[in-house]
Design a protein around this motif. Structure first.
Motif, short mmCIF file in Angstrom:
data_model
loop_
_atom_site.label_atom_id
_atom_site.label_comp_id
_atom_site.label_asym_id
_atom_site.label_seq_id
_atom_site.Cartn_x
_atom_site.Cartn_y
_atom_site.Cartn_z
N PHE A 45 -1.92 4.12 6.36
CA PHE A 45 -1.72 2.78 5.79
C PHE A 45 -2.99 1.94 5.91
O PHE A 45 -3.34 1.19 5.00
N GLU A 46 -3.71 2.08 7.01
CA GLU A 46 -4.95 1.35 7.18
C GLU A 46 -6.01 1.85 6.19
O GLU A 46 -6.72 1.07 5.58
N ARG A 47 -6.10 3.17 6.01
CA ARG A 47 -7.04 3.72 5.02
C ARG A 47 -6.73 3.20 3.63
O ARG A 47 -7.63 2.83 2.88
N GLU A 48 -5.46 3.17 3.29
CA GLU A 48 -5.07 2.71 1.96
C GLU A 48 -5.37 1.22 1.79
O GLU A 48 -5.82 0.78 0.73
N ARG A 49 -5.14 0.43 2.83
CA ARG A 49 -5.44 -1.01 2.77
C ARG A 49 -6.94 -1.22 2.55
O ARG A 49 -7.35 -2.01 1.71
N ILE A 50 -7.76 -0.47 3.28
CA ILE A 50 -9.21 -0.59 3.15
C ILE A 50 -9.66 -0.13 1.76
O ILE A 50 -10.52 -0.75 1.13
N ARG A 51 -9.07 0.95 1.26
CA ARG A 51 -9.41 1.44 -0.08
C ARG A 51 -9.09 0.41 -1.15
O ARG A 51 -9.89 0.12 -2.04
N ARG A 52 -7.90 -0.20 -1.06
CA ARG A 52 -7.51 -1.23 -2.04
C ARG A 52 -8.45 -2.43 -1.98
O ARG A 52 -8.84 -2.97 -3.01
N LYS A 53 -8.79 -2.85 -0.77
CA LYS A 53 -9.69 -3.99 -0.60
C LYS A 53 -11.05 -3.68 -1.22
O LYS A 53 -11.62 -4.50 -1.93
#
Length: 136
Positions: free
Chosen positions: A48-56
């Motif tokens: 979830f953290e990887r995905e949040r960083i990717r979206r940002k």
């Protein structure tokens, strides 16, 4: 049409390459790609953290692309070791020129590790590496 690659890390320093590119190249003469490489250490973060960083990061790239209104612009987001990913992408996609800034680490203001890697391995590119204090 020239293909110009701008590796962007989101810092104000790296965004200066957009202004430099606009000053050097007429919009009709180049296709610009904004490239952001998310570092390897992201692989140890939770999904979830990887995905949040990717979206940002993807949102930031789109925002930066808006600074080139009227230009042909693509955005690319990769994950890995920044220097190696930039060189591999530039080679595979046939870029003519790479415009980037160097970090000013330490009192000697040497090239940072990514810029050093690019210089050593990017002989096939026209390189424009700006110092932090270069006027734009």
């Amino acid at each position: 049409m020239k293909k110009v690659l701008l590796p962007i890390d989101g810092s104000v320093r790296s965004l200066r390459t957009i202004d430099m590119t606009k000053q050097i190249y007429p919009a009709q003469d180049v296709a610009v790609t904004l490239l952001m490489v998310l570092p390897d250490q992201m692989s140890i973060d939770g999904h979830f953290e990887r995905e949040r960083i990717r979206r940002k990061a993807a949102n930031e790239l789109e925002t930066f692309a808006e600074l080139l209104t009227g230009w042909t612009v693509d955005t690319v987001l990769l994950r890995g070791s920044p220097g190696a990913e930039i060189i591999q992408f530039a080679k595979e996609e046939g870029y003519d020129t790479l415009v980037m800034t160097r970090s000013s680490r330490g009192p000697l203001k040497k090239l940072g590790s990514v810029a050093t890697y690019i210089v050593r391995n990017g002989q096939f590119l026209n390189l424009i590496i700006m110092r932090e204090d270069d006027g734009v």
